[in-house]
Design an enzyme around this catalytic site. Structure first.
Site, PDB file in Angstrom:
ATOM      1  N   ARG A  86       0.810  -1.221   0.000  1.00  0.00           N
ATOM      2  CA  ARG A  86       0.000   0.000   0.000  1.00  0.00           C
ATOM      3  C   ARG A  86       0.846   1.275   0.000  1.00  0.00           C
ATOM      4  O   ARG A  86       0.411   2.320   0.475  1.00  0.00           O
ATOM      5  CB  ARG A  86      -0.976   0.008   1.179  1.00  0.00           C
ATOM      6  CG  ARG A  86      -2.006  -1.118   1.092  1.00  0.00           C
ATOM      7  CD  ARG A  86      -3.031  -1.037   2.211  1.00  0.00           C
ATOM      8  NE  ARG A  86      -4.048  -2.058   2.045  1.00  0.00           N
ATOM      9  CZ  ARG A  86      -3.922  -3.310   2.478  1.00  0.00           C
ATOM     10  NH1 ARG A  86      -2.825  -3.698   3.102  1.00  0.00           N
ATOM     11  NH2 ARG A  86      -4.905  -4.176   2.293  1.00  0.00           N
ATOM     12  N   LYS A 108       3.150  10.661 -11.903  1.00  0.00           N
ATOM     13  CA  LYS A 108       2.323   9.737 -12.679  1.00  0.00           C
ATOM     14  C   LYS A 108       3.079   8.425 -12.859  1.00  0.00           C
ATOM     15  O   LYS A 108       4.230   8.424 -13.282  1.00  0.00           O
ATOM     16  CB  LYS A 108       2.001  10.320 -14.057  1.00  0.00           C
ATOM     17  CG  LYS A 108       0.780  11.212 -14.094  1.00  0.00           C
ATOM     18  CD  LYS A 108       0.443  11.537 -15.547  1.00  0.00           C
ATOM     19  CE  LYS A 108      -0.846  12.340 -15.649  1.00  0.00           C
ATOM     20  NZ  LYS A 108      -1.195  12.627 -17.060  1.00  0.00           N
ATOM     21  N   GLU A 150       9.608  16.372 -25.956  1.00  0.00           N
ATOM     22  CA  GLU A 150       8.960  16.851 -24.730  1.00  0.00           C
ATOM     23  C   GLU A 150       9.460  18.248 -24.365  1.00  0.00           C
ATOM     24  O   GLU A 150       8.720  19.067 -23.809  1.00  0.00           O
ATOM     25  CB  GLU A 150       9.224  15.885 -23.574  1.00  0.00           C
ATOM     26  CG  GLU A 150       8.625  14.492 -23.765  1.00  0.00           C
ATOM     27  CD  GLU A 150       7.123  14.424 -23.526  1.00  0.00           C
ATOM     28  OE1 GLU A 150       6.485  15.478 -23.328  1.00  0.00           O
ATOM     29  OE2 GLU A 150       6.581  13.305 -23.527  1.00  0.00           O
ATOM     30  N   LYS A 192       7.202  22.010 -15.782  1.00  0.00           N
ATOM     31  CA  LYS A 192       6.326  20.898 -15.412  1.00  0.00           C
ATOM     32  C   LYS A 192       5.978  20.957 -13.929  1.00  0.00           C
ATOM     33  O   LYS A 192       4.823  20.743 -13.548  1.00  0.00           O
ATOM     34  CB  LYS A 192       6.956  19.552 -15.748  1.00  0.00           C
ATOM     35  CG  LYS A 192       6.051  18.402 -15.310  1.00  0.00           C
ATOM     36  CD  LYS A 192       6.236  17.129 -16.064  1.00  0.00           C
ATOM     37  CE  LYS A 192       5.123  16.140 -15.736  1.00  0.00           C
ATOM     38  NZ  LYS A 192       5.298  14.840 -16.406  1.00  0.00           N
ATOM     39  N   GLU A 202      -4.820  16.252 -12.170  1.00  0.00           N
ATOM     40  CA  GLU A 202      -5.565  16.576 -13.389  1.00  0.00           C
ATOM     41  C   GLU A 202      -7.049  16.791 -13.112  1.00  0.00           C
ATOM     42  O   GLU A 202      -7.905  16.238 -13.810  1.00  0.00           O
ATOM     43  CB  GLU A 202      -5.376  15.480 -14.453  1.00  0.00           C
ATOM     44  CG  GLU A 202      -4.065  15.567 -15.197  1.00  0.00           C
ATOM     45  CD  GLU A 202      -3.961  14.577 -16.361  1.00  0.00           C
ATOM     46  OE1 GLU A 202      -4.845  13.725 -16.509  1.00  0.00           O
ATOM     47  OE2 GLU A 202      -2.978  14.662 -17.110  1.00  0.00           O
ATOM     48  N   ARG A 207      -3.280  20.581 -15.860  1.00  0.00           N
ATOM     49  CA  ARG A 207      -2.260  19.570 -16.141  1.00  0.00           C
ATOM     50  C   ARG A 207      -2.505  18.878 -17.483  1.00  0.00           C
ATOM     51  O   ARG A 207      -1.571  18.353 -18.098  1.00  0.00           O
ATOM     52  CB  ARG A 207      -2.194  18.544 -15.007  1.00  0.00           C
ATOM     53  CG  ARG A 207      -1.059  17.546 -15.176  1.00  0.00           C
ATOM     54  CD  ARG A 207      -0.765  16.745 -13.923  1.00  0.00           C
ATOM     55  NE  ARG A 207       0.316  15.791 -14.193  1.00  0.00           N
ATOM     56  CZ  ARG A 207       0.965  15.096 -13.261  1.00  0.00           C
ATOM     57  NH1 ARG A 207       0.645  15.238 -11.991  1.00  0.00           N
ATOM     58  NH2 ARG A 207       1.924  14.258 -13.598  1.00  0.00           N
ATOM     59  N   ASN A 211      -0.407  17.150 -21.865  1.00  0.00           N
ATOM     60  CA  ASN A 211      -0.665  16.039 -22.784  1.00  0.00           C
ATOM     61  C   ASN A 211      -0.674  16.490 -24.242  1.00  0.00           C
ATOM     62  O   ASN A 211      -1.026  15.705 -25.136  1.00  0.00           O
ATOM     63  CB  ASN A 211      -2.014  15.382 -22.454  1.00  0.00           C
ATOM     64  CG  ASN A 211      -1.997  14.691 -21.111  1.00  0.00           C
ATOM     65  OD1 ASN A 211      -0.967  14.218 -20.660  1.00  0.00           O
ATOM     66  ND2 ASN A 211      -3.153  14.653 -20.460  1.00  0.00           N
ATOM     67  N   HIS A 214       0.028  14.213 -27.154  1.00  0.00           N
ATOM     68  CA  HIS A 214      -0.014  12.836 -26.661  1.00  0.00           C
ATOM     69  C   HIS A 214      -1.274  12.081 -27.095  1.00  0.00           C
ATOM     70  O   HIS A 214      -1.261  10.855 -27.145  1.00  0.00           O
ATOM     71  CB  HIS A 214       0.091  12.821 -25.130  1.00  0.00           C
ATOM     72  CG  HIS A 214       1.467  13.121 -24.625  1.00  0.00           C
ATOM     73  ND1 HIS A 214       2.128  14.310 -24.891  1.00  0.00           N
ATOM     74  CD2 HIS A 214       2.329  12.380 -23.869  1.00  0.00           C
ATOM     75  CE1 HIS A 214       3.320  14.280 -24.316  1.00  0.00           C
ATOM     76  NE2 HIS A 214       3.466  13.135 -23.707  1.00  0.00           N
ATOM     77  N   HIS A 218      -0.164   8.741 -28.515  1.00  0.00           N
ATOM     78  CA  HIS A 218      -0.494   7.441 -27.925  1.00  0.00           C
ATOM     79  C   HIS A 218      -1.215   6.547 -28.942  1.00  0.00           C
ATOM     80  O   HIS A 218      -1.024   5.325 -28.952  1.00  0.00           O
ATOM     81  CB  HIS A 218      -1.371   7.628 -26.685  1.00  0.00           C
ATOM     82  CG  HIS A 218      -0.616   8.097 -25.490  1.00  0.00           C
ATOM     83  ND1 HIS A 218      -1.238   8.505 -24.326  1.00  0.00           N
ATOM     84  CD2 HIS A 218       0.714   8.213 -25.262  1.00  0.00           C
ATOM     85  CE1 HIS A 218      -0.319   8.865 -23.443  1.00  0.00           C
ATOM     86  NE2 HIS A 218       0.868   8.699 -23.996  1.00  0.00           N
ATOM     87  N   HIS A 231       8.710   6.906 -27.494  1.00  0.00           N
ATOM     88  CA  HIS A 231       7.648   7.792 -26.999  1.00  0.00           C
ATOM     89  C   HIS A 231       7.791   9.199 -27.556  1.00  0.00           C
ATOM     90  O   HIS A 231       6.822   9.791 -28.041  1.00  0.00           O
ATOM     91  CB  HIS A 231       7.675   7.820 -25.473  1.00  0.00           C
ATOM     92  CG  HIS A 231       6.656   8.755 -24.878  1.00  0.00           C
ATOM     93  ND1 HIS A 231       5.295   8.554 -24.992  1.00  0.00           N
ATOM     94  CD2 HIS A 231       6.807   9.917 -24.188  1.00  0.00           C
ATOM     95  CE1 HIS A 231       4.646   9.540 -24.396  1.00  0.00           C
ATOM     96  NE2 HIS A 231       5.536  10.380 -23.906  1.00  0.00           N
TER      97      HIS A 231
END
Length: 264
Positions: A86, A108, A150, A192, A202, A207, A211, A214, A218, A231
């Site tokens: 956890r 993230k 990026e 960032k 987000e 935020r 993206n 992206h 993606h 990427h």
């Protein structure tokens, strides 16, 4: 008093070994778990292997996880740390440009499914992000230039002056001149961090600006099959698509599309 180093196998004997030596010098018990390079390692099977290794080592919440590598290892190790027992403390030792300016920052974490990228994950902030630009000297040319997508992204979405600086310094950056690289990494990380501080999960929409490129990117990564496009390559293509869409919708002028294409 204890650490688990999760490292890209390609740098297990170099950067990860340096981290292990540092821990040994400090008198800390440590174990190294190498992960095969590439996007395919961001999988349910691989995170299962990490969990099994953590269980075998009887790792508890006093053990820190140290991710050494790029975005794949950072996302995988971060998710394993967020979910095992956890929640374990995690550190990001970012050795690629993508990780230093983007993926290592912001908390993230996640893995891919056949249906798409990063569909399973958690927000789990690292205790710290270490970005030593000397590690970039060992980065293959394709990986390095991929990471620059990026960097360009930050100029497009948040800082017009930074974008203009990148245009002026493109040759120095491609030559990996330390002063130029240092400034590019520092400014990208600061931009960032500023966004994440204001919208960690987000919820406000701020935020989501990170993206940019992206959504298309993606889709290209998924359609091509993970690992075909790096990427950053997918993000660069995605930014080119997104800018053209924005121009078609009348939201930006054609000059913006041209400038972004030229810089990419």
């Amino acid at each position: 008093q204890r650490a688990l180093i999760i490292a890209d196998a390609a740098i297990a004997s170099s950067h990860a070994a340096a981290v292990a030596d540092s821990l040994a010098t400090a008198g800390l018990e440590h174990h190294v778990f190498p992960v095969p390079s590439g996007e395919a390692s961001k999988s349910l099977a691989m995170v299962g292997r990490v969990w099994d290794e953590m269980a075998r080592l009887a790792i508890d919440r006093r053990t820190h996880v140290i991710a050494v590598g790029g975005g794949v290892v950072g996302d995988l190790a971060g998710f394993a740390a967020a979910s095992f027992a956890r929640g374990l403390p995690v550190w990001q030792v970012a050795t690629t440009l993508v990780a230093q300016v983007d993926s290592g920052i912001g908390g993230k974490t996640g893995i891919n499914l056949a249906a798409g990228k990063n569909l399973v994950g958690a927000f789990w902030q690292p205790r710290g992000v270490i970005a030593d630009i000397d590690t970039l000297t060992t980065l293959p040319a394709r990986e390095f230039t991929s990471g620059l997508a990026e960097v360009v992204k930050y100029g497009m979405i948040l800082d017009a002056d930074f974008f203009a600086w990148l245009e002026a310094q493109a040759d120095a950056i491609l030559a990996r001149e330390p002063a130029a690289i240092g400034q590019a990494v520092h400014r990208s990380a600061a931009l960032k961090a500023r966004v994440v501080e204001q919208d960690e999960r987000e919820t406000s929409g701020l935020r989501a600006a990170l993206n940019y490129g992206h959504t298309f990117g993606h889709a290209y990564e998924t359609a091509a099959g993970y690992g075909v496009l790096l990427h950053g390559e997918a993000v660069a293509i995605g930014m080119a698509r997104a800018a053209r869409l924005a121009a078609l919708l009348g939201r930006v002028g054609g000059d913006i599309v041209t400038r972004q294409d030229a810089l990419l």
